[in-house]
Design a protein around this motif. Sequence first.
Motif, PDB file in Angstrom:
ATOM      1  N   HIS A  99       0.801  -1.409  -0.246  1.00 19.01           N
ATOM      2  CA  HIS A  99       0.181  -0.093  -0.082  1.00 19.01           C
ATOM      3  C   HIS A  99       0.808   1.193  -0.029  1.00 19.01           C
ATOM      4  N   HIS A 141      -5.184   6.621  -5.609  1.00 21.36           N
ATOM      5  CA  HIS A 141      -6.002   6.377  -5.129  1.00 21.36           C
ATOM      6  C   HIS A 141      -7.638   6.290  -6.471  1.00 21.36           C
ATOM      7  N   GLU A 186      -5.831   1.633  -4.786  1.00 22.64           N
ATOM      8  CA  GLU A 186      -6.400   1.878  -3.414  1.00 22.64           C
ATOM      9  C   GLU A 186      -7.761   2.484  -3.814  1.00 22.64           C
ATOM     10  N   SER A 237     -10.774   0.938   0.485  1.00 20.91           N
ATOM     11  CA  SER A 237     -10.575   0.750   1.379  1.00 20.91           C
ATOM     12  C   SER A 237     -11.928   2.171   1.838  1.00 20.91           C
ATOM     13  N   HIS A 287     -13.741   5.336   2.399  1.00 22.55           N
ATOM     14  CA  HIS A 287     -12.936   7.251   2.880  1.00 22.55           C
ATOM     15  C   HIS A 287     -13.906   8.220   2.935  1.00 22.55           C
ATOM     16  N   HIS A 331      -7.415  -0.394   6.336  1.00 19.59           N
ATOM     17  CA  HIS A 331      -7.073   0.762   7.427  1.00 19.59           C
ATOM     18  C   HIS A 331      -8.533   0.206   7.287  1.00 19.59           C
ATOM     19  N   ARG A 388      -3.306   6.356  11.930  1.00 21.10           N
ATOM     20  CA  ARG A 388      -3.962   4.993  11.768  1.00 21.10           C
ATOM     21  C   ARG A 388      -3.340   4.067  12.750  1.00 21.10           C
ATOM     22  N   ASP A 444       0.903   2.085   3.550  1.00 16.74           N
ATOM     23  CA  ASP A 444       0.541   3.704   2.916  1.00 16.74           C
ATOM     24  C   ASP A 444       1.281   3.911   3.064  1.00 16.74           C
TER      25      ASP A 444
HETATM   26 ZN    ZN Z   1      -6.753   5.248   2.257  1.00 16.89          ZN
END
Ligand code: ZN
Length: 362
Positions: A103, A135, A174, A199, A201, A229, A294, A317
């Motif tokens: 990631h 992203h 992601e 994920s 968000h 996450h 996180r 990440d």
């Molecule tokens: Zn994320």
Amino acid sequence: MHPADALDRIVYLLDRAQAESQKVKAFARARDVVRELGDAEVARLHAAGKLAEPPGLGPTTAGIVAETLDGGVPEYLTHLEDDTVIEVGEGGDLRAALRGDCHTHSTWSDGGASIETMARAAIGLGHDYMVLTDHSPRLTIAHGLSADRLRAQLDEVDALNERLAPFRILTGIEVDILPDGALDQRPDLLERLDVVVASVHSKLRMDRAEMTRRMVTAVASPHVDILGHCTGRKLAAAERFPGRASSGRRSATAVPADRERAGERPPARFDAEIVFAACAQFDTALEINCRPERQDPPDDLLALAVEWGLRFSIDTDAHAPGQLEWQLYGCDKAARAGIGPDRIVNTRPADDLVAWATTHGA
Ligand SMILES: [Zn+2]
Ligand SMILES: [Zn+2]
């Protein structure tokens, strides 16, 4: 040492310590200015005592450039090397077993460094591969990649892989889990990628049953390999470096109290038994997200995931090269939870990882 290299190393170390972004940007700008001016001009300014004059340089950065030109290692850099070092803890053996990071972000979305810079940092840390997971389109705030931009990124990765071999940049994303559990990218593109992290968000405060349904839908998708996450929580600054705080680190990471509070976010509510049952059913790995703010999942949820016999991926990440070192945090957390290397997907060689990603849950 070249002055630009000294400034570049300072940027790396500030990122490693999660220093305030304004501060990192100031040093990065100074580095770029020094490169743009060129060696001859920098030497001339130094001789004239005018290093602090060009826009983008100031008293601190000019002092660092001067010390470097005078043949020394800048004191600022020496202190930062010591103050920001991440100690190897109980997860040291796990860290040694990791072959890569699943990631990572680049300037293609909201990262601060090019794909190549990230890859070279990963090589420096001894990784065999890095999964590039920028992203997806609807995360506009993070400059998420449209289908066309993702295709263009795949071409760049191909070219980089030729230059960086035997290191491998694995293709990935992601991908945002939309409120109904659908994925924010075309299925044919998700199919093409080596590894997909999914994920949540947006709408983190949704109803518990709705959030459970949303996450299970994503976990059950044949495209999804890793659930990123999972709670989406963000911790206050004081909680970000547990057991690792030193006076040096605190000074390097000092952030005004109001910003600390603004950065906090409570975990999303969902039925973890059901979500983890789905992860077990479809052999979707649960991410242990190493970012200091996180530290996701929290320890109680991680213990539950261990009971479910899940697979894990220990990922940074990272949005900057220095952040790739954060894997040590996740390794400590995994070691405390009793997770062995055989349960961690990124202890596998790249080909094994991709083979698992292609076939799991089938
Ligand atoms: Zn994320
Ligand atoms: Zn991310």
